[in-house]
Design an enzyme around this catalytic site. Structure first.
Site, short mmCIF file in Angstrom:
data_model
loop_
_atom_site.label_atom_id
_atom_site.label_comp_id
_atom_site.label_asym_id
_atom_site.label_seq_id
_atom_site.Cartn_x
_atom_site.Cartn_y
_atom_site.Cartn_z
N THR A 67 25.22 43.75 4.72
CA THR A 67 25.03 43.66 6.17
C THR A 67 25.76 44.81 6.86
OG1 THR A 67 24.88 41.26 5.99
CG2 THR A 67 25.31 42.17 8.18
N THR A 93 7.56 56.81 17.81
CA THR A 93 8.84 56.13 18.04
C THR A 93 9.29 55.30 16.84
OG1 THR A 93 8.49 56.11 20.43
CG2 THR A 93 10.07 54.53 19.55
N GLY A 124 28.76 33.84 -0.02
CA GLY A 124 28.68 34.74 1.13
C GLY A 124 28.07 34.06 2.33
N ASN A 125 27.77 34.86 3.37
CA ASN A 125 27.20 34.31 4.59
C ASN A 125 25.76 33.84 4.39
OD1 ASN A 125 29.50 34.81 6.21
ND2 ASN A 125 28.92 36.97 6.37
N ASP A 161 35.34 40.28 -0.63
CA ASP A 161 34.36 41.02 -1.43
C ASP A 161 34.82 42.46 -1.64
OD1 ASP A 161 34.08 41.52 1.28
OD2 ASP A 161 31.90 41.70 1.20
#
Length: 247
Positions: A119, A172, A9-10, A95
């Site tokens: 991702t 926040t 993969g990456n 994939d």
């Protein structure tokens, strides 16, 4: 049959040794080189092998595997019995294809929704008759956090929090956590509910690097009876390709 399956993969390389369809060993590596490959070939009586890689140069790996094993380079033409109706099969992520092959093998004659939480999060259904028509691609956990910080001037850089468990945020950072993490859970639940309306006897399979986040929460939801986590689903799909084309 002893198979060596490699998914490059990456970020990581995932490697598995299968004894027929039983996993004997799995390894996740940030760096993978030819010496590591030689070590695995020396340690196991590998007869067959397959590599899935989109971008990496695997010439050296392929030369060794062709010499030592019966080797295949996985691509979109290897459907292993899946009827792929995707309009541009060459652009389908390998994939995603391997995952639906694995799902169909693990749950034959059943409608299976694969949710790969990496991702990006992908949603892919393969039906009980092995038909695959396509799916959905959505930004993943880390990508959503990064996007809010990158594309605004005032929102801070906030990371995933496994301990966050509130319907809202009271500042926040926690409001961002609520938006990302609760929002993704609503998204996943919505996809499952939508597919349940059209696909009887639905099985949901979670995989990918963030699968545990969804597994923990979905197992405490109304979907618990139909949700299964399988971090090795893509590797199982690649192994199924070996078996299908070497029967």
């Amino acid at each position: 049959m002893v198979s060596l399956v490699i998914d490059i993969g990456n970020t990581f390389t995932k490697l598995a040794i299968f004894n027929n369809r039983t996993i004997a060993k799995t390894v996740v590596l940030e760096q993978f080189n030819i010496e590591m490959l030689r070590e695995h070939l020396a340690a196991y009586p590998v007869t067959h092998s397959v590599i899935s890689s989109v971008d990496a140069d695997v010439t050296a790996f392929e030369a060794l595997l062709q010499q030592e094993t019966r080797y295949q380079r996985f691509n979109s033409t290897y459907t292993a019995g899946i009827k792929n109706h995707y309009k541009t099969p060459g652009s389908l992520g390998l994939d995603r294809l391997a995952a639906v092959i694995g799902a169909s093998a693990e749950f034959p004659n059943r409608n299976s929704l694969v949710i790969d939480a990496g991702t990006c999060i992908t949603y892919d259904l393969v039906d009980a008759d092995k038909n695959y028509f396509g799916g959905s691609i959505s930004p993943g956990l880390a990508m959503r956090y990064q996007a809010m910080h990158t594309f605004t001037q005032r929102l801070p850089s906030v990371n995933f929090s496994g301990s966050f468990n509130s319907p809202y945020g009271d500042d926040t950072p926690s409001a961002m956590q609520s938006g990302v993490q609760n929002g993704l859970l609503f998204e996943v639940s919505g996809f499952i509910e939508s597919y349940k309306k059209t696909a009887d006897d639905l099985q949901v399979i979670l995989c990918g690097g963030d699968f545990k986040f969804f597994d923990t929460r979905l197992k405490n939801s109304i979907f618990a009876p139909i949700v299964k986590a399988d971090p090795y689903l893509v590797l199982k799909g690649l192994n199924e390709v070996i078996h299908y084309y070497n029967a």
